[in-house]
Design a protein around this motif. Structure first.
Motif, PDB file in Angstrom:
ATOM      1  N   HIS A  45       3.899 -44.256  -2.491  1.00 52.42           N
ATOM      2  CA  HIS A  45       5.141 -43.943  -1.505  1.00 52.42           C
ATOM      3  C   HIS A  45       5.851 -45.300  -1.283  1.00 52.42           C
ATOM      4  N   ILE A  46       5.200 -46.249  -1.312  1.00 54.31           N
ATOM      5  CA  ILE A  46       5.450 -47.881  -0.948  1.00 54.31           C
ATOM      6  C   ILE A  46       6.383 -47.916  -2.283  1.00 54.31           C
ATOM      7  N   GLY A  47       5.615 -48.117  -3.375  1.00 53.47           N
ATOM      8  CA  GLY A  47       6.227 -48.431  -4.807  1.00 53.47           C
ATOM      9  C   GLY A  47       6.759 -49.711  -5.029  1.00 53.47           C
ATOM     10  N   ASP A  48       6.855 -50.737  -4.093  1.00 55.58           N
ATOM     11  CA  ASP A  48       7.230 -52.011  -4.264  1.00 55.58           C
ATOM     12  C   ASP A  48       6.222 -52.769  -4.699  1.00 55.58           C
ATOM     13  N   ARG A  49       6.111 -53.320  -5.728  1.00 58.55           N
ATOM     14  CA  ARG A  49       4.780 -54.081  -6.363  1.00 58.55           C
ATOM     15  C   ARG A  49       4.802 -55.287  -5.652  1.00 58.55           C
TER      16      ARG A  49
END
Length: 60
Positions: A45-49
Motif C-alpha cells: 500500500h505504501i509502495g515507496d521504497r
C-alpha cells in the motif's frame, strides 16, 4: 515527504484492540504468518521504497 513517526492513527487503542482480536485463536506460527502478511499488504500500500527503507531502519 518522509516517514511519519508521529501518532497518526485515529483511535489507536481501538486499532490495537482489533489487532489483538485478529490474533485470537492463532498459535505462534499462525500469528507470525499473519503479521508477515499484514506487513507485506501495508508495504504494498505504501509502495515507496525510500519510505519502506526508512521504516526498516526505524524498526531496527
Amino acid at each position: 515527504m518522509g516517514l511519519n513517526l508521529q501518532p497518526n492513527i485515529k483511535d489507536p487503542d481501538g486499532f490495537y484492540d482489533e489487532l489483538l482480536c485478529a490474533h485470537e485463536g492463532r498459535n505462534k506460527d499462525e500469528s507470525d504468518a499473519f503479521n508477515a502478511r499484514l506487513i507485506l499488504i501495508l508495504a504494498n500500500h505504501i509502495g515507496d521504497r525510500d519510505i519502506l527503507r526508512a521504516a526498516l531502519a526505524a524498526a531496527r
